[in-house]
Structure formats: C-alpha cells, structure tokens
Design a protein around this motif. Sequence first.
Motif, PDB file in Angstrom:
ATOM      1  N   ALA A 137      20.253  28.593   5.077  1.00 50.42           N
ATOM      2  CA  ALA A 137      20.753  27.227   5.199  1.00 50.42           C
ATOM      3  C   ALA A 137      19.978  26.272   4.288  1.00 50.42           C
ATOM      4  CB  ALA A 137      20.661  26.766   6.656  1.00 50.42           C
ATOM      5  N   VAL A 138      18.667  26.430   4.248  1.00 49.16           N
ATOM      6  CA  VAL A 138      17.859  25.578   3.361  1.00 49.16           C
ATOM      7  C   VAL A 138      18.228  25.833   1.904  1.00 49.16           C
ATOM      8  CG1 VAL A 138      15.518  25.024   2.594  1.00 49.16           C
ATOM      9  CG2 VAL A 138      15.950  25.466   5.008  1.00 49.16           C
ATOM     10  N   ALA A 139      18.376  27.104   1.539  1.00 49.39           N
ATOM     11  CA  ALA A 139      18.728  27.436   0.157  1.00 49.39           C
ATOM     12  C   ALA A 139      20.086  26.849  -0.234  1.00 49.39           C
ATOM     13  CB  ALA A 139      18.748  28.953  -0.021  1.00 49.39           C
ATOM     14  N   GLY A 142      19.630  22.482   1.247  1.00 49.20           N
ATOM     15  CA  GLY A 142      18.372  21.755   1.248  1.00 49.20           C
ATOM     16  C   GLY A 142      18.154  20.968  -0.037  1.00 49.20           C
ATOM     17  N   ALA A 143      17.497  19.822   0.103  1.00 50.05           N
ATOM     18  CA  ALA A 143      17.126  19.030  -1.068  1.00 50.05           C
ATOM     19  C   ALA A 143      16.008  19.738  -1.832  1.00 50.05           C
ATOM     20  CB  ALA A 143      16.666  17.642  -0.634  1.00 50.05           C
ATOM     21  N   GLU A 144      15.736  19.261  -3.041  1.00 53.38           N
ATOM     22  CA  GLU A 144      14.757  19.936  -3.899  1.00 53.38           C
ATOM     23  C   GLU A 144      13.396  20.127  -3.228  1.00 53.38           C
ATOM     24  OE1 GLU A 144      12.526  19.327  -8.226  1.00 53.38           O
ATOM     25  OE2 GLU A 144      14.342  18.199  -7.765  1.00 53.38           O
ATOM     26  N   PRO A 145      12.798  19.105  -2.571  1.00 51.03           N
ATOM     27  CA  PRO A 145      11.493  19.338  -1.928  1.00 51.03           C
ATOM     28  C   PRO A 145      11.551  20.417  -0.851  1.00 51.03           C
ATOM     29  CG  PRO A 145      11.943  16.985  -2.117  1.00 51.03           C
ATOM     30  CD  PRO A 145      13.216  17.688  -2.451  1.00 51.03           C
ATOM     31  N   ALA A 146      12.663  20.483  -0.124  1.00 48.10           N
ATOM     32  CA  ALA A 146      12.792  21.500   0.918  1.00 48.10           C
ATOM     33  C   ALA A 146      12.900  22.896   0.321  1.00 48.10           C
ATOM     34  CB  ALA A 146      14.011  21.200   1.788  1.00 48.10           C
ATOM     35  N   VAL A 147      13.667  23.043  -0.737  1.00 53.84           N
ATOM     36  CA  VAL A 147      13.803  24.349  -1.383  1.00 53.84           C
ATOM     37  C   VAL A 147      12.466  24.772  -2.012  1.00 53.84           C
ATOM     38  CG1 VAL A 147      14.973  25.622  -3.227  1.00 53.84           C
ATOM     39  CG2 VAL A 147      16.275  24.076  -1.747  1.00 53.84           C
ATOM     40  N   ARG A 148      11.743  23.816  -2.571  1.00 53.23           N
ATOM     41  CA  ARG A 148      10.423  24.126  -3.125  1.00 53.23           C
ATOM     42  C   ARG A 148       9.475  24.604  -2.026  1.00 53.23           C
ATOM     43  NH1 ARG A 148       9.690  19.707  -5.767  1.00 53.23           N
ATOM     44  NH2 ARG A 148       8.413  18.591  -4.269  1.00 53.23           N
ATOM     45  N   ALA A 149       9.506  23.924  -0.869  1.00 52.87           N
ATOM     46  CA  ALA A 149       8.660  24.341   0.254  1.00 52.87           C
ATOM     47  C   ALA A 149       9.058  25.719   0.758  1.00 52.87           C
ATOM     48  CB  ALA A 149       8.756  23.314   1.383  1.00 52.87           C
ATOM     49  N   LEU A 150      10.355  25.987   0.816  1.00 51.67           N
ATOM     50  CA  LEU A 150      10.826  27.305   1.246  1.00 51.67           C
ATOM     51  C   LEU A 150      10.359  28.389   0.285  1.00 51.67           C
ATOM     52  CD1 LEU A 150      12.782  28.840   3.242  1.00 51.67           C
ATOM     53  CD2 LEU A 150      14.500  28.610   1.439  1.00 51.67           C
ATOM     54  N   ALA A 151      10.508  28.151  -1.004  1.00 50.94           N
ATOM     55  CA  ALA A 151      10.108  29.141  -2.007  1.00 50.94           C
ATOM     56  C   ALA A 151       8.617  29.443  -1.929  1.00 50.94           C
ATOM     57  CB  ALA A 151      10.482  28.640  -3.405  1.00 50.94           C
ATOM     58  N   ALA A 152       7.821  28.426  -1.601  1.00 48.01           N
ATOM     59  CA  ALA A 152       6.371  28.601  -1.545  1.00 48.01           C
ATOM     60  C   ALA A 152       5.900  29.204  -0.224  1.00 48.01           C
ATOM     61  CB  ALA A 152       5.685  27.248  -1.761  1.00 48.01           C
ATOM     62  N   ASN A 153       6.801  29.357   0.748  1.00 46.23           N
ATOM     63  CA  ASN A 153       6.447  29.844   2.072  1.00 46.23           C
ATOM     64  C   ASN A 153       6.662  31.350   2.144  1.00 46.23           C
ATOM     65  OD1 ASN A 153       6.043  30.339   4.771  1.00 46.23           O
ATOM     66  ND2 ASN A 153       7.510  28.837   5.522  1.00 46.23           N
ATOM     67  N   ASP A 154       5.585  32.123   2.041  1.00 50.85           N
ATOM     68  CA  ASP A 154       5.728  33.576   2.084  1.00 50.85           C
ATOM     69  C   ASP A 154       6.029  34.100   3.481  1.00 50.85           C
ATOM     70  OD1 ASP A 154       5.643  34.976  -0.412  1.00 50.85           O
ATOM     71  OD2 ASP A 154       3.608  34.258  -0.701  1.00 50.85           O
ATOM     72  N   ASN A 155       5.994  33.222   4.482  1.00 49.54           N
ATOM     73  CA  ASN A 155       6.407  33.616   5.824  1.00 49.54           C
ATOM     74  C   ASN A 155       7.882  33.306   6.073  1.00 49.54           C
ATOM     75  OD1 ASN A 155       3.854  34.581   6.720  1.00 49.54           O
ATOM     76  ND2 ASN A 155       3.166  32.473   6.943  1.00 49.54           N
ATOM     77  N   ALA A 156       8.574  32.912   5.046  1.00 46.24           N
ATOM     78  CA  ALA A 156      10.019  32.703   5.137  1.00 46.24           C
ATOM     79  C   ALA A 156      10.725  33.981   4.717  1.00 46.24           C
ATOM     80  CB  ALA A 156      10.443  31.541   4.246  1.00 46.24           C
ATOM     81  N   ILE A 158      13.550  35.313   3.124  1.00 51.20           N
ATOM     82  CA  ILE A 158      14.620  34.821   2.254  1.00 51.20           C
ATOM     83  C   ILE A 158      15.365  36.022   1.677  1.00 51.20           C
ATOM     84  CG2 ILE A 158      15.212  33.234   0.398  1.00 51.20           C
ATOM     85  CD1 ILE A 158      12.443  32.060   0.563  1.00 51.20           C
ATOM     86  N   ALA A 159      16.623  36.122   1.990  1.00 51.94           N
ATOM     87  CA  ALA A 159      17.441  37.223   1.479  1.00 51.94           C
ATOM     88  C   ALA A 159      17.637  37.076  -0.025  1.00 51.94           C
ATOM     89  CB  ALA A 159      18.799  37.242   2.185  1.00 51.94           C
ATOM     90  N   GLU A 160      17.990  38.191  -0.670  1.00 48.66           N
ATOM     91  CA  GLU A 160      18.197  38.180  -2.115  1.00 48.66           C
ATOM     92  C   GLU A 160      19.254  37.151  -2.512  1.00 48.66           C
ATOM     93  OE1 GLU A 160      19.319  41.328  -5.733  1.00 48.66           O
ATOM     94  OE2 GLU A 160      18.800  42.050  -3.728  1.00 48.66           O
ATOM     95  N   ALA A 161      20.335  37.065  -1.731  1.00 39.40           N
ATOM     96  CA  ALA A 161      21.396  36.107  -2.050  1.00 39.40           C
ATOM     97  C   ALA A 161      20.890  34.670  -1.955  1.00 39.40           C
ATOM     98  CB  ALA A 161      22.581  36.311  -1.114  1.00 39.40           C
ATOM     99  N   ALA A 162      20.050  34.393  -0.962  1.00 39.84           N
ATOM    100  CA  ALA A 162      19.511  33.038  -0.809  1.00 39.84           C
ATOM    101  C   ALA A 162      18.546  32.705  -1.939  1.00 39.84           C
ATOM    102  CB  ALA A 162      18.820  32.904   0.544  1.00 39.84           C
TER     103      ALA A 162
END
Length: 380
Positions: A137-139, A142-156, A158-162
Amino acid sequence: MTAFRARLTEIDIRRLIQSADEDERAAAAHKLCRNMDKAPLDEHERAAAQKILRLMANDAAELVRRAMAVTLKSSDLIPRDVARRLAADVDSVALPMINFSPVFSDEDLIEIVQAGSVVRQTAVASRPRVSRDVAAAVAEVGAEPAVRALAANDNADIAEAALGRCVDRFGDRPEIVAALAYRQVLPLSVTERLVEMASEAVREHLVTRHSVAPETAIRLASFARERATVDLVDQAANHADLPQFVASLHARRALTGSLLLRALARGQMALFEHGLAELAGAPHQRAWLMIHDAGPLGLKAIYDRAGLPPRLFQAFRAGVDTWRNLQAEGVDTTNDAFREQMLERFLTQRPNAPREDLAYLMERLDQAPMPPRKMAGVAA
C-alpha cells in the motif's frame, strides 16, 4: 486486585478526572499508564484499566492524550478502538501510536496510508515491522518521504512487485534509489533497474553486494572510463550458478586469460576451474582433475587446450602452486583472510604477468583489510 489498586491510587484517578489543570492531569495520566503497563493484570483488572484508558482518550486536553499515546505506544494494553481513535487525533497524539502500536491490524494501517497524510504514511512505513500488504500500500500510494522510509526499513517485508512499483514511481529520486540499493536483500530484477539509475557509489555497492545478470556485469565492466566499473571476479563470487555465469562470459568473449589470472591470484579457484573447463570444452570434473594433478603435465594440457597464451602459463602455474601450498598448510580456502594471503604470496613471486594485471592485483591488495597487529608485551 489489591496490588493493582496499590499502583493505581484513588488520588491519581481523582487527579485525572477532577483536576482543572491539564498539566496535572497529564502527569497523572503518565503515571497511571506507566503503572498499568507494568502491572501483571488479570482479566478483570485489564478491563478496569481499559475503562480508564477510554476516559483518557476522551480528555479535552491534547497534553493528556499525548501522555497516554507516548507512554503506551508499544503496549498491547490499549484497546483497538482506542488506538484507532488516537490515530485519528492530532499529529502529536497520533504519530507515536501509528509508528509503534502493536494493536493495529493491517487493515487499520492500510486505511491510514490511503488517507493520504504524508507524516502518517511515513510513520507507518517506519514501524518496527511492516507486513507485505502494508508495504504494498505504501509503495502504491505513499508520498515520496513515506516510500523513502519504507525502502530504508529492512524490517519491512516488501514484495518484488512492490519494490518495482517504488522504482516506477520514484526512480528519478536519488535518495530513494540509494535507500533501495542498500536494502539487505534485493531481487535480481530490481537490482538490474537500479544499476541503470544509481550514482557511482551506489552502483558500486549494488554490483559488489548484489548479483547482477551476466550481460549487465559484462557491459558495465567494459566501460573502463566510466565512473563506476564492475569487477567480474567479484560478480562471479556473488552468483549461485557459476557455470551459467562463466558460460555467459564466454559467449560474450569476456572469459579471457587476464580475467582467469586475476581470479586465480585472488584465490577464486572455482572460477578458474570453471573458466578453463568452458574454454577447453571439457567437463568441470575433468578440468578439476587436470588442474589439481600433482604432476607437471595436467595443468599444461588443459591450459593449452583452453587456448590461453603460452607466455602466461608460468604465472598460472605459480598461482595454482600457491593455492595448493596454502591448502596443504591447512588454511581455510573459503574466507577473505585466505584470499588476502593468497594474493600476497602470489605477488611476492614476481609472476610474469601483464603490467595491467599486476596493477589490478596490487590495487586489490591495497583494498584488502589489514589484519590487526598484536602490541608488544600484550598477550594474544
């Protein structure tokens, strides 16, 4: 119940309900929440505590609600309906809950993301654990800061498609490309796309830490004057299917004597074995037997059959002998310390290798971590 009431004194509850001073009510709320969270509560005590929490959630003072949210942000004591109410409150109250509370369902968090508040999306993306559905859902929205935070979160999770959707939407944002590139695990398809977009430093990290397709590795390695180059020896070590990687190198005329000499000098014996087998058109097992034959003829025979330059044979002979000697000494031939030792010994023999290969090997030796030195008079 007696122990519970000892912690939740009547005076604290009275201060919370009756005091006109919001600072005093906030202090009482903090104390009550802290004590409730620490107390071992049975079913009836827990129900009583949650009634008090509902009272706090209805307090008109933001300071009281914030005291509750901050104190119990990581607690499962707060009922889900209260957590949802706090999540809809002002940011100072909502964000601690959104960022940490374990009582939210995935549906709750996706609803928060879809509501569109950037700071709340970012709080969801930064949670200690983000499920695959929430990450998707974030991918997606989500706005740019949220996607950046998600990408930096190794405890997220994230599927390949996301991950691909993050690249689709923000592949032109260097900060997001870098955050994705530095994730601990990346699918090959995402790595391939990021290599094309990344800065020099990020690209070097990608091709060193993550495997890329042989075609991409060869293409990047050929850009000798480009800011970032790929070391095919390192890339081979990253690939689980080494025979396939070597076959790709050969098909694209990148499986050269220079590459194999560099691999051998750096202790990458498997790459050397598969490389000779590929060039000689021989099964790997046969090439292995000839390379490691203790006699003088096996290596020469497979080397000549591979069509490598005669003038370089002695350098390869020195590399194989060095590897064999270290193995006989009981050195573990699979770790980084061995590869550094192998490279040092190979270079001390002053092998008759091309100048550019020696320069490459010297540079790699300079990059190798130096082992810690023991101080005089200090026991090992």
